[in-house]
Design a protein around this motif. Structure first.
Motif, short mmCIF file in Angstrom:
data_model
loop_
_atom_site.label_atom_id
_atom_site.label_comp_id
_atom_site.label_asym_id
_atom_site.label_seq_id
_atom_site.Cartn_x
_atom_site.Cartn_y
_atom_site.Cartn_z
N GLU A 138 0.82 -1.21 0.00
CA GLU A 138 0.00 0.00 0.00
C GLU A 138 0.86 1.26 0.00
N LEU A 139 1.96 1.25 0.74
CA LEU A 139 2.86 2.41 0.76
C LEU A 139 3.50 2.62 -0.61
N GLN A 140 3.80 1.53 -1.30
CA GLN A 140 4.33 1.64 -2.66
C GLN A 140 3.28 2.22 -3.60
N GLU A 141 2.07 1.73 -3.49
CA GLU A 141 0.99 2.20 -4.37
C GLU A 141 0.70 3.68 -4.15
N GLU A 142 0.90 4.17 -2.92
CA GLU A 142 0.67 5.59 -2.62
C GLU A 142 1.86 6.45 -3.00
N GLY A 143 2.95 5.83 -3.46
CA GLY A 143 4.11 6.59 -3.88
C GLY A 143 4.97 7.11 -2.75
N LEU A 144 4.84 6.53 -1.55
CA LEU A 144 5.63 6.98 -0.41
C LEU A 144 6.98 6.28 -0.33
N ILE A 145 7.03 5.04 -0.82
CA ILE A 145 8.28 4.28 -0.82
C ILE A 145 8.44 3.58 -2.17
N ARG A 146 9.68 3.17 -2.46
CA ARG A 146 9.92 2.40 -3.69
C ARG A 146 9.98 0.91 -3.40
N LYS A 147 10.71 0.54 -2.36
CA LYS A 147 10.80 -0.87 -1.98
C LYS A 147 10.63 -0.98 -0.47
N GLY A 148 10.17 -2.15 -0.04
CA GLY A 148 9.99 -2.39 1.38
C GLY A 148 10.55 -3.73 1.79
N GLY A 149 10.73 -3.88 3.08
CA GLY A 149 11.26 -5.15 3.58
C GLY A 149 11.38 -5.13 5.08
N ILE A 150 12.37 -5.84 5.60
CA ILE A 150 12.49 -5.99 7.04
C ILE A 150 13.96 -6.08 7.44
N SER A 151 14.26 -5.50 8.59
CA SER A 151 15.56 -5.67 9.23
C SER A 151 15.39 -6.73 10.31
N LEU A 152 15.92 -7.92 10.08
CA LEU A 152 15.71 -9.05 10.97
C LEU A 152 16.58 -8.95 12.21
N TYR A 153 16.00 -9.27 13.34
CA TYR A 153 16.77 -9.37 14.58
C TYR A 153 17.43 -10.74 14.66
N TYR A 154 16.69 -11.78 14.24
CA TYR A 154 17.19 -13.14 14.29
C TYR A 154 17.46 -13.65 12.88
N PRO A 155 18.72 -13.92 12.52
CA PRO A 155 19.01 -14.43 11.18
C PRO A 155 18.37 -15.78 10.90
N ASP A 156 18.03 -16.52 11.96
CA ASP A 156 17.37 -17.81 11.77
C ASP A 156 16.01 -17.67 11.08
N GLU A 157 15.43 -16.45 11.13
CA GLU A 157 14.08 -16.27 10.63
C GLU A 157 14.02 -15.84 9.16
N ALA A 158 15.17 -15.83 8.50
CA ALA A 158 15.18 -15.40 7.10
C ALA A 158 14.27 -16.25 6.23
N MET A 159 14.22 -17.55 6.49
CA MET A 159 13.40 -18.43 5.66
C MET A 159 11.92 -18.11 5.76
N ALA A 160 11.52 -17.46 6.84
CA ALA A 160 10.10 -17.16 7.04
C ALA A 160 9.60 -16.06 6.11
N ILE A 161 10.52 -15.27 5.54
CA ILE A 161 10.08 -14.12 4.75
C ILE A 161 10.46 -14.24 3.27
N VAL A 162 11.18 -15.29 2.90
CA VAL A 162 11.68 -15.34 1.52
C VAL A 162 10.57 -15.47 0.48
N ASP A 163 9.42 -15.98 0.85
CA ASP A 163 8.33 -16.14 -0.12
C ASP A 163 7.36 -14.98 -0.11
N GLU A 164 7.64 -13.96 0.72
CA GLU A 164 6.80 -12.76 0.74
C GLU A 164 7.32 -11.81 -0.34
N ARG A 165 6.66 -11.82 -1.50
CA ARG A 165 7.19 -11.12 -2.67
C ARG A 165 7.26 -9.61 -2.51
N SER A 166 6.44 -9.05 -1.65
CA SER A 166 6.50 -7.58 -1.49
C SER A 166 7.67 -7.15 -0.61
N LEU A 167 8.26 -8.09 0.13
CA LEU A 167 9.39 -7.76 0.99
C LEU A 167 10.66 -8.00 0.19
#
Length: 304
Positions: A138-167
């Motif tokens: 939604e933030l991309q569609e409103e022109g407020l950001i170009r790309k979005g994602g996450i700064s992970l605290y736990y590197p073990d959790e990277a696999m949990a977000i790899v299939d989220e295409r908007s991140l």
């Protein structure tokens, strides 16, 4: 989107930060000199956050005074949700939008190139990804950001977000002591899907540079590993900084290495590190074997 191989982390511009930082937060003149040194060194990607004190304002003042450099720069900033927003989609939308607008005002730019959610140690990834992909879109569609994602605290959790295409952008702690995101396959999957991967904590907040007498009591468990690190650097005929930096820089899937600086010379030193040759394969393999299992309290600055 052109991301430079090095990303300047600017938490030091807004806060006293880093276990090896004995100089505190730099004053305005030094902060501006750090940013100027980054531009001169071709480091055109800068990482900040709403939670790094007045770091965004320092960057914004620099951009306003150096408009000729602003067009080349790519700013990454971060936001967080309140506890209420974590369970209320409407509140999550509004808080994200408010945070982005505050960042844009402080930075003096019309669109934020990259927005990351700043995950805390007590925020389960499963809860975050309920709303985050939708809010980013939604933030991309409103022109407020170009790309979005996450700064992970736990590197073990990277696999949990790899299939989220908007991140599409991920910041993750990875260094020669902490290779969890490599071992769990997360880095390889992010490379496969074309994510922008920002590797932070490459020097473990400066822990790698402390001599044994300077290691604080609560990190005494790190001393044997620091000794092995120096032995491996000697074997490779490089210094510790070059060993640690090259190891992360050359991991397949890493887009950019995030580093901090307390004075302009550190910026220039890290720019030089970017040019050093790759480590020999046998050194990389020995590092992977030597530092497979370290205590969590050593490799997790949040536990310090």
């Amino acid at each position: 989107m052109k991301v430079s191989p090095l990303t300047l982390g600017t938490v030091q511009l807004g806060l006293n930060y880093g276990i090896a930082n004995d100089g505190g937060k730099p004053d305005r003149a030094v902060g501006e000199a750090i940013l100027k040194a980054a531009v001169q060194s071709g480091i055109t990607t800068w990482d900040t956050s709403r939670y790094y004190g007045n770091s965004e304002e320092v960057i914004g003042n620099f951009l306003a005074a150096n408009s000729q450099d602003a067009a080349e720069l790519l700013v990454v900033s971060k936001f967080k949700w309140s506890a209420a927003a974590m369970v209320d989609l409407q509140k999550a939308r509004q808080e994200a939008k408010d945070n982005v607008r505050q960042s844009l005002k402080a930075l003096g730019i019309p669109v934020l190139p990259i927005l990351l959610y700043h995950q805390g140690k007590d925020e389960p990834i499963e809860q975050l990804i309920r709303f985050l992909p939708m809010v980013v879109t939604e933030l991309q569609e409103e022109g407020l950001i170009r790309k979005g994602g996450i700064s992970l605290y736990y590197p073990d959790e990277a696999m949990a977000i790899v299939d989220e295409r908007s991140l599409q952008a991920v910041q993750v702690p990875v260094n020669i002591f902490d290779q969890r995101v490599v071992r769990n396959g997360g880095l390889a999957r992010m490379k496969e899907r074309g994510s922008l991967v920002f590797a932070r904590s490459v020097f473990l907040q400066g822990l790698f540079f402390l001599d044994e007498g300077s290691v604080p009591p609560h990190l005494q468990a790190a001393i044997p590993f620091l000794q092995r690190l120096r032995q491996l650097a000697k074997k490779a005929q490089v210094d510790v900084a070059q060993l640690a930096f090259s190891y992360v820089r050359d991991l397949p899937g890493v887009t950019s290495v995030v580093f901090g600086a307390e004075h302009p010379d550190q910026v220039k030193q890290n720019a030089v590190l970017q040019q050093v040759p790759a480590l020999p394969l046998e050194i990389r393999e020995e590092a992977a074997d030597t530092f497979q299992q370290l205590p969590l309290k050593v490799i997790t600055p949040g536990m310090w």
